[in-house]
Design a protein around this motif. Structure first.
Motif, mmCIF file in Angstrom:
data_model
loop_
_atom_site.group_PDB
_atom_site.id
_atom_site.type_symbol
_atom_site.label_atom_id
_atom_site.label_comp_id
_atom_site.label_asym_id
_atom_site.label_seq_id
_atom_site.Cartn_x
_atom_site.Cartn_y
_atom_site.Cartn_z
ATOM 1 N N ALA A 147 -2.525 -1.617 -4.254
ATOM 2 C CA ALA A 147 -3.072 -1.290 -5.886
ATOM 3 C C ALA A 147 -1.720 -0.717 -6.469
ATOM 4 O O ALA A 147 -1.092 -0.867 -8.162
ATOM 5 C CB ALA A 147 -3.266 -0.044 -5.734
ATOM 6 N N ARG A 148 -0.680 -0.248 -5.940
ATOM 7 C CA ARG A 148 0.858 0.306 -6.379
ATOM 8 C C ARG A 148 1.716 -1.438 -6.688
ATOM 9 O O ARG A 148 2.431 -1.316 -7.469
ATOM 10 C CB ARG A 148 1.544 0.817 -5.904
ATOM 11 C CG ARG A 148 1.143 2.258 -5.860
ATOM 12 C CD ARG A 148 1.606 2.818 -4.612
ATOM 13 N NE ARG A 148 1.338 4.055 -3.934
ATOM 14 C CZ ARG A 148 1.307 5.159 -2.514
ATOM 15 N NH1 ARG A 148 2.775 4.773 -2.436
ATOM 16 N NH2 ARG A 148 1.069 5.950 -2.035
ATOM 17 N N MET A 149 1.920 -2.933 -5.714
ATOM 18 C CA MET A 149 2.845 -3.211 -5.734
ATOM 19 C C MET A 149 2.048 -4.616 -6.120
ATOM 20 O O MET A 149 2.780 -5.933 -5.848
ATOM 21 C CB MET A 149 3.454 -3.399 -4.765
ATOM 22 C CG MET A 149 4.233 -2.491 -4.670
ATOM 23 S SD MET A 149 5.389 -2.305 -2.686
ATOM 24 C CE MET A 149 7.144 -3.651 -3.682
ATOM 25 N N GLY A 150 0.483 -5.026 -6.179
ATOM 26 C CA GLY A 150 -0.048 -6.064 -6.219
ATOM 27 C C GLY A 150 0.265 -6.560 -5.122
ATOM 28 O O GLY A 150 -0.291 -8.457 -5.556
ATOM 29 N N PHE A 151 -0.008 -6.865 -3.908
ATOM 30 C CA PHE A 151 0.036 -7.917 -2.938
ATOM 31 C C PHE A 151 -1.566 -8.147 -2.642
ATOM 32 O O PHE A 151 -2.200 -7.192 -3.022
ATOM 33 C CB PHE A 151 0.373 -6.442 -2.059
ATOM 34 C CG PHE A 151 2.205 -6.391 -1.757
ATOM 35 C CD1 PHE A 151 2.744 -7.175 -3.043
ATOM 36 C CD2 PHE A 151 2.693 -5.601 -0.874
ATOM 37 C CE1 PHE A 151 4.312 -6.436 -2.832
ATOM 38 C CE2 PHE A 151 3.688 -5.598 -0.597
ATOM 39 C CZ PHE A 151 4.816 -6.186 -1.956
#
Length: 417
Positions: A369-373
């Motif tokens: 969610a935070r880093m688009g992984f």
């Protein structure tokens, strides 16, 4: 608990059928409907029967008064909604209107919800004899699902006659996921299960799988693969998965026996406790006898007030307390104390394994969610940070859930590789 074990068993059966349908559908679609049509229909028929049974079981579980936690009820609803999408998916596969990858993803999404429901069922176990094999069951089913996904992905690669680097990376990640699940399985398996598991690891089926894996992983991306090997791949993977299924049945059989043993033990404890309490009530301490006689309106009047043994006039008190009753109660309490202490140790280990899985899954979701992984990238970031910082994976996961520690993984982002 026995009811939850039966529900987990039924879910495991449905997962097994859906895994087989997914693998056959993958080859069916990748080959343009030319391969494994009969195999797919057989797996679909088995799955349909189990879907009806599971729906009935859900209705019974929710209507019995044992509704469980809110997350469990939500997962049941989620599974039912996903099951409702299967008819349309199956029609699309019949008509080859979806890709093999899309079909694999759709089946895997449903299986993921079923696995999460099994996890919640296992998370409520209160007895070591049940909680430990339940944890083994959870990770056996999880590892088997990774093996099923590998079967479907590899089948697509062989049937299409070519492979890509992304597909090869998926296979590698699925192999790693199996290894992680089976490490926990070995930790919580009882000696019989562990011995059977290790025998399977040196079987001819495993040797054949390793050989075909080598072909998939060493073929240069874009180079041709033997499409005729797709059915052989499916057969070899299915033999390995069937071995896991045999172990799954063995674990469920053990869980049923453990539940029945716990029920019998609890009934015996109840009877023992009731008997001891009855004996205590029938044989009160001697001082109470003296008090009762002193205030008994029908008994001859006594000029002496009741006194504790050892005080003046103690010689006039009744016989000493029933020593056998006290010794029996003391023995019971000592046994129960020892059992409770051991129970806490066993339950703590089971809870810790389940909690660690939960933390790692939450950390992966946070990174996505935070880093688009992607999911694979999130796990690789956690794993790399664990090795680079010489800390346990679960500690890294816990740190990741704090915004202040997110930089620990940001500096090792897979996007930078």
């Amino acid at each position: 608990m026995a009811s939850r074990v039966e529900l987990a068993d039924l879910i495991g059966q449905l997962i097994h059928a859906l895994q087989r349908e997914r693998g056959a559908s993958s080859i069916f679609l990748a080959s343009g409907g030319q391969r494994l049509a009969a195999e797919r229909e057989a797996a679909k028929g088995e799955a349909l029967s189990l879907e009806v049974r599971l729906d009935e079981r859900f209705a019974g579980q929710l209507g019995s008064g044992h509704k469980g936690s809110a997350p469990m009820v939500s997962l049941m609803a989620w599974v039912q909604l996903d099951l409702a999408t299967l008819p349309a998916l199956r029609v699309s596969i019949d008509q080859c209107q979806v890709t093999a990858l899309e079909a694999v993803a759709a089946f895997s999404r449903l299986v993921a919800a079923l696995l999460e429901l099994i996890f919640h069922l296992a998370d409520v176990a209160m007895y070591p004899g049940i909680s430990r094999p339940l944890v083994a069951f959870v990770y056996l089913v999880q590892g088997k699902e990774s093996a099923g996904q590998e079967r479907a992905v590899g089948a697509q690669m062989f049937a299409s006659g070519t492979c890509t680097e992304i597909q090869q990376q998926r296979v590698l990640h699925l192999i790693a996921a199996q290894q992680r699940s089976f490490q926990v399985l070995e930790k919580f398996a009882d000696p019989a299960l562990l011995a059977a598991w290790r025998r399977q690891q040196i079987s001819s089926a495993i040797a054949g799988l390793e050989q075909m894996r080598g072909t998939l992983l060493t073929t240069p991306p874009g180079a041709p693969l033997d499409s005729d090997a797709s059915e052989k791949w499916f057969e070899v993977c299915s033999e390995v998965i069937a071995g896991m299924w045999t172990l799954e049945v063995q674990v469920v059989h053990g869980l049923r026996a453990a539940c029945q043993a716990q029920i019998r033990s609890s009934q015996a404890d109840l009877q023992d406790s009731a008997g001891l309490l009855r004996r205590l009530l029938d044989n009160p301490p001697p001082h109470t006898h003296a008090v009762e006689r002193f205030f008994d309106a029908e008994a001859p009047y006594s000029e002496s007030a009741p006194l504790l043994p050892g005080m003046p006039d103690a010689s006039r008190t009744p016989a000493s307390v029933d020593a056998a009753t006290v010794a029996s109660l003391k023995s019971l309490l000592e046994k129960q104390s020892t059992r409770l202490a051991q129970t806490e140790i066993e339950l703590d280990a089971a809870r810790r394994a389940l909690q660690e899985r939960k933390l790692i899954e939450r950390a992966k979701s946070a990174l996505m969610a935070r880093m688009g992984f992607s999911e694979d990238e999130a796990f690789r970031a956690l794993q790399k940070a664990s090795m680079d910082n010489n800390r346990r994976l679960v500690d890294i996961a816990e740190a990741t859930l704090s915004l202040t520690d997110l930089a620990l993984l940001a500096q090792d982002s897979p996007h930078d590789e």
